[in-house]
Scaffold this motif. Structure first.
Motif, PDB file in Angstrom:
ATOM      1  N   ASN A  15       4.417  85.652  83.058  1.00 31.75           N
ATOM      2  CA  ASN A  15       4.151  85.975  82.043  1.00 31.75           C
ATOM      3  C   ASN A  15       4.676  85.238  80.447  1.00 31.75           C
ATOM      4  O   ASN A  15       3.955  86.046  79.900  1.00 31.75           O
ATOM      5  N   SER A  35      -2.330  86.479  86.664  1.00 33.90           N
ATOM      6  CA  SER A  35      -0.544  85.712  86.970  1.00 33.90           C
ATOM      7  C   SER A  35      -1.150  84.621  88.070  1.00 33.90           C
ATOM      8  O   SER A  35      -1.877  84.913  89.006  1.00 33.90           O
ATOM      9  N   ARG A  59       5.136  83.323  89.194  1.00 28.13           N
ATOM     10  CA  ARG A  59       6.515  84.359  90.513  1.00 28.13           C
ATOM     11  C   ARG A  59       7.503  83.308  91.317  1.00 28.13           C
ATOM     12  O   ARG A  59       7.117  82.020  92.083  1.00 28.13           O
ATOM     13  N   ASP A  81       8.864  82.978  76.577  1.00 27.94           N
ATOM     14  CA  ASP A  81       8.691  83.156  75.729  1.00 27.94           C
ATOM     15  C   ASP A  81       9.414  84.209  74.507  1.00 27.94           C
ATOM     16  O   ASP A  81      11.097  83.913  74.847  1.00 27.94           O
ATOM     17  N   SER A  87      14.072  84.407  79.436  1.00 28.35           N
ATOM     18  CA  SER A  87      12.937  83.496  80.149  1.00 28.35           C
ATOM     19  C   SER A  87      13.412  81.978  80.245  1.00 28.35           C
ATOM     20  O   SER A  87      12.670  80.686  79.895  1.00 28.35           O
TER      21      SER A  87
END
Ligand code: GTP
Ligand code: MG
Length: 235
Positions: A15, A35, A59, A81, A87
């Motif tokens: 993401n 994804s 993932r 991010d 992240s």
């Protein structure tokens, strides 16, 4: 088709926008994404070289594939991010170790994506290649802005940790300020700058790899099965 001369790999948590960055650069658009499953690559001709750019799945269930994709890489783009501090931590905890299979001369770029969503980020307004990261201002953004959780200095500190981890001398590699970017796949902010800076930098790495022997490619048959992948869920 000619074999790629060199390889760049995008790594990072799910993401964060890896697929979106690649599509923004290669296809000049920001489509809806799903994804990523396993991995996929684009071929980019840069000067007289063919560079493959690998998009990987963030993932957890595909984690074991990461080191296979990194094998022989001339550069790795570690993506986070800017509005999600976790992240960036994940890059250190889960993803950096995957780069052990990369080329000894591998370059590292640290990329904080989704700056368009942060309060301090640049506004919308199309491709903005060449501007410095994190420029404030710019209006016209309809989405509510989020407090930015990761500053560029945090990325610079992470870059320096990578150099320590790889036992590289700061004087012999590109400076942190050159290798840390803040981007928006949505607006295009700094996306061309990121990829094209890296293409120029990987050319000497490719030449070095050529001098050392045959190029390394992803060889699925010779790789060990990923330890953390459950059966039946892999691409
Ligand atoms: N606002 C904004 N949204 C973004 C940006 N980049 C990606 N997104 C959105 O974030 C979500 C995830 O983007 P992806 O590119 O699929 O993320 P990914 O890192 O490839 O994720 P995995 O394939 O699961 O590892 C999508 O809804 C994108 O539209 C960005 O720069 N700005
Ligand atoms: Mg993806």
């Amino acid at each position: 088709m000619r074999k790629p001369d060199g390889k760049i790999v995008l790594l990072g948590d799910m993401n964060v926008g890896k697929t979106s960055l690649l599509q923004r650069y290669m296809e000049r658009r920001f489509p809806d994404t799903v994804s990523t499953v396993g991995g996929a690559f684009y071929l980019k001709q840069w000067r007289s070289y063919n560079i493959s750019i690998w998009d990987t799945a963030g993932r957890e269930q595909f984690h074991g594939l990461g080191s296979m994709y990194c094998r022989g890489a001339a550069a790795v783009i570690l993506t986070y991010d800017v509005n999600n501090a976790q992240s960036l931590l994940e890059l250190e905890d889960r993803f950096l170790g995957l780069t052990d299979t990369a080329s000894a001369d591998c370059l590292f770029a640290i990329v904080g994506n989704k700056v368009d969503l942060s309060e301090e980020g640049p506004g919308e307004g199309g491709q903005e290649g060449g501007q410095g990261p994190g420029l404030a201002g710019g209006g016209g953004c309809a989405a509510p802005r989020l407090p930015k959780q990761v500053q560029l200095e945090d990325a610079v500190a992470f870059y320096k940790k990578i150099l320590k981890y790889k036992m590289l001398d700061e004087k012999e590699v590109p400076a942190a300020e050159q290798m840390c970017f803040e981007t928006s796949a949505k607006t295009g902010h700094n996306v061309d700058l990121l990829f094209e800076t890296l293409f120029d930098m990987v050319v000497p790495v490719i030449l070095q790899q050529r001098a050392q022997g045959p190029p390394q490619t992803v060889d699925i048959t010779s790789s060990r099965p990923p330890a953390r992948t459950r059966s039946g869920c892999c691409a």
